[in-house]
Design a protein around this motif. Structure first.
Motif, short mmCIF file in Angstrom:
data_model
loop_
_atom_site.label_atom_id
_atom_site.label_comp_id
_atom_site.label_asym_id
_atom_site.label_seq_id
_atom_site.Cartn_x
_atom_site.Cartn_y
_atom_site.Cartn_z
N MET A 1 -11.93 -2.07 2.88
CA MET A 1 -11.35 -3.16 2.11
C MET A 1 -12.42 -3.88 1.29
N MET A 2 -13.58 -4.10 1.89
CA MET A 2 -14.66 -4.81 1.20
C MET A 2 -15.17 -4.01 0.00
N PHE A 3 -15.35 -2.70 0.19
CA PHE A 3 -15.80 -1.87 -0.92
C PHE A 3 -14.80 -1.96 -2.08
N SER A 4 -13.51 -1.83 -1.77
CA SER A 4 -12.50 -1.86 -2.81
C SER A 4 -12.45 -3.23 -3.48
N SER B 1 -7.91 5.16 7.82
CA SER B 1 -7.00 5.61 6.75
C SER B 1 -5.57 5.18 7.04
N GLU B 2 -5.17 5.30 8.30
CA GLU B 2 -3.82 4.87 8.67
C GLU B 2 -3.65 3.37 8.48
N TRP B 3 -4.67 2.59 8.85
CA TRP B 3 -4.60 1.15 8.65
C TRP B 3 -4.46 0.84 7.16
N LEU B 4 -5.21 1.56 6.33
CA LEU B 4 -5.16 1.34 4.89
C LEU B 4 -3.77 1.61 4.34
N ARG B 5 -3.16 2.71 4.76
CA ARG B 5 -1.80 3.03 4.27
C ARG B 5 -0.79 2.00 4.74
N THR C 1 -15.60 -0.59 16.15
CA THR C 1 -16.09 0.09 14.95
C THR C 1 -14.94 0.52 14.06
N ALA C 2 -13.83 0.96 14.65
CA ALA C 2 -12.67 1.35 13.84
C ALA C 2 -12.13 0.17 13.05
N ARG C 3 -12.05 -0.99 13.67
CA ARG C 3 -11.55 -2.18 12.97
C ARG C 3 -12.50 -2.56 11.84
N MET C 4 -13.80 -2.51 12.12
CA MET C 4 -14.76 -2.89 11.10
C MET C 4 -14.85 -1.85 10.00
N GLY D 1 -0.97 -0.26 -1.91
CA GLY D 1 -1.36 -0.22 -3.31
C GLY D 1 -2.67 0.50 -3.52
N ILE D 2 -3.60 0.35 -2.56
CA ILE D 2 -4.87 1.08 -2.62
C ILE D 2 -4.67 2.50 -2.15
N ALA D 3 -3.95 2.66 -1.05
CA ALA D 3 -3.77 4.00 -0.48
C ALA D 3 -3.05 4.94 -1.43
N ASP D 4 -2.16 4.39 -2.28
CA ASP D 4 -1.37 5.24 -3.18
C ASP D 4 -1.97 5.35 -4.57
N ASP D 5 -3.06 4.65 -4.83
CA ASP D 5 -3.65 4.64 -6.17
C ASP D 5 -4.88 5.54 -6.17
N PRO D 6 -4.82 6.70 -6.80
CA PRO D 6 -5.98 7.60 -6.76
C PRO D 6 -7.21 7.01 -7.42
N LYS D 7 -7.04 6.06 -8.34
CA LYS D 7 -8.20 5.45 -8.98
C LYS D 7 -9.01 4.62 -7.99
N VAL D 8 -8.34 4.16 -6.92
CA VAL D 8 -9.04 3.39 -5.90
C VAL D 8 -9.28 4.23 -4.66
N TYR D 9 -8.24 4.95 -4.22
CA TYR D 9 -8.32 5.70 -2.97
C TYR D 9 -9.34 6.83 -3.06
N ASN D 10 -9.33 7.57 -4.17
CA ASN D 10 -10.26 8.70 -4.28
C ASN D 10 -11.72 8.28 -4.25
N PRO D 11 -12.12 7.24 -5.01
CA PRO D 11 -13.53 6.83 -4.89
C PRO D 11 -13.91 6.39 -3.48
N VAL D 12 -12.95 5.83 -2.73
CA VAL D 12 -13.26 5.37 -1.38
C VAL D 12 -13.58 6.56 -0.47
N PHE D 13 -12.70 7.55 -0.45
CA PHE D 13 -12.88 8.65 0.50
C PHE D 13 -13.66 9.82 -0.07
N ALA D 14 -13.41 10.19 -1.32
CA ALA D 14 -14.23 11.24 -1.93
C ALA D 14 -15.66 10.77 -2.09
N GLY D 15 -15.83 9.46 -2.28
CA GLY D 15 -17.17 8.89 -2.37
C GLY D 15 -17.84 8.67 -1.04
#
Length: 368
Positions: A86-89, A36-40, A77-80, A45-59
């Motif tokens: 990123m790949m899912f998004s 999550s920290e790497w993403l932010r 494993t953390a890097r991957m 743009g993904i970390a701050d966009d609930p349309k993208v961020y929420n499906p990633v983590f709530a999903g």
């Protein structure tokens, strides 16, 4: 949606065949925090966009990776896991047609391109050079096949089973993950992969297991979204197979793939027994088994497929109600409302005839 199912319709699903029980990485909490920290940091743009961020983590998308690859080193494993997010998004954006300036891959100045460079530089530092070359080639193979998937989506109602399977194995995007699996276990089987085609066949069979299970559990959500790219929906619409039969046939194919994979992994283990690569080959086989087990368990429990605001209740033989916003699992009862049966589905001769007809091309590939 009405083309595939009526809201409230029920089907029966039994637990897809796997060789082992699922696990999850012991460092899951910290890996998710680090990702999550790497993403932010790299993709705000993904970390701050609930349309993208929420499906990633709530999903619970990181859980897919951490269930499918539970045995690797925490650092790798953390890097991957960050790569997986990123790949899912990225995949979702391509699927929805929100392409990167008209292309299916981001350029070097695109935020995703720069984030990918950060991850690739890290992999280049930690992977043996031959493994990293294979990792990059697997990424290229995935990206090269994305335009073919986009083309298939445009003509999904006319797509043949042979065409679909030929592309699906690539665009499910598992290629880089199997190379990562090898690296995360501290292995380098580059020479064995180059010399022995059965290693590639094992990866292909495991990949088929993944996408068949994915198609089985995602079709409700994709039907609601108007996305017909699923083996279940193709059997139903293109082949005229009733929905329950399409589910049965997909489960049967998972069972066949799992059996062929186990047979192949057993042959590989025996072939290299006593040699210098013996332990590495067995570890890779165990890791491949865990990929399939983790993918099945996650598919049952992921809000991405079963809907938000509920959880899987652990039923392995279930009556499944398909609602517009969720998939509900209840104990399956026999038609006479007698006790719930256990074990695998029993298929009629009609089921077997359809299976033979629609999967002839895949049987050739799986038997090689």
């Amino acid at each position: 949606m009405a083309e595939f199912f009526t809201p409230g319709e029920t089907i029966r699903i039994v637990y897809p065949a796997t060789a082992v029980r699922p696990r999850i990485h012991p460092d899951t909490p910290t890996i998710i925090e680090d990702s999550s920290e790497w993403l932010r940091r790299h993709l705000p743009g993904i970390a701050d966009d609930p349309k993208v961020y929420n499906p990633v983590f709530a999903g619970r998308l990181p859980d897919w990776f951490l269930m499918s690859f539970p045995a690797g080193s925490a650092a790798a494993t953390a890097r991957m896991c960050s790569f997986c997010i990123m790949m899912f998004s990225w995949d979702d954006q391509v699927t929805l047609g929100d392409l990167f300036d008209g292309h299916t891959t981001p350029g070097p100045e695109h935020p995703v391109g720069m984030a990918a460079d950060d991850l690739l530089n890290g992999f280049a530092d930690e992977m043996p050079a031959p493994v990293f070359r294979r990792f990059k080639q697997a990424l290229k193979d995935w990206a090269d096949h994305l335009p073919a998937e986009l083309d298939q989506r445009e003509r999904a109602d006319r797509l043949t089973q042979e065409e679909y399977r030929a592309v699906r194995r690539w665009t499910i995007g598992m290629g880089p993950y199997y190379v990562f699996l090898e690296h995360s276990l501290g292995l380098d089987l580059t020479e064995q992969f180059a010399a022995d085609p059965d290693f590639k066949r094992a990866v292909d069979l495991s990949t088929d297991h993944v996408w068949l299970v994915n198609d089985l559990f995602s079709f409700r959500k994709e039907a609601v979204l108007g996305d017909p790219f699923s083996i279940v929906m193709m059997l139903n619409r293109n082949e005229g197979v009733p929905l329950q039969e399409a589910v049965n046939l997909t489960l049967r194919q998972v069972e066949e793939v799992n059996g062929q994979l186990e047979e192949l992994l057993g042959r590989l283990s025996a072939r290299y027994a006593g040699g210098p690569a013996s332990a590495a080959v067995d570890r890779l086989g165990d890791g491949i088994r865990l990929v399939n087990a983790g993918n099945v368990h996650w598919s049952y429990s992921a809000p991405r497929y079963v809907g938000y605001g509920q959880g899987w209740n652990g039923l392995r033989d279930a009556e499944v109600t398909l609602a517009a916003d969720r998939t509900v699992f209840r104990p399956w009862m026999a038609p006479d409302h007698g006790p719930r049966t256990t074990g695998v589905l029993r298929f009629s001769q009609g089921d077997r005839d359809v299976l033979q007809r629609v999967s002839r091309s895949s049987q050739v590939a799986w038997s090689r």
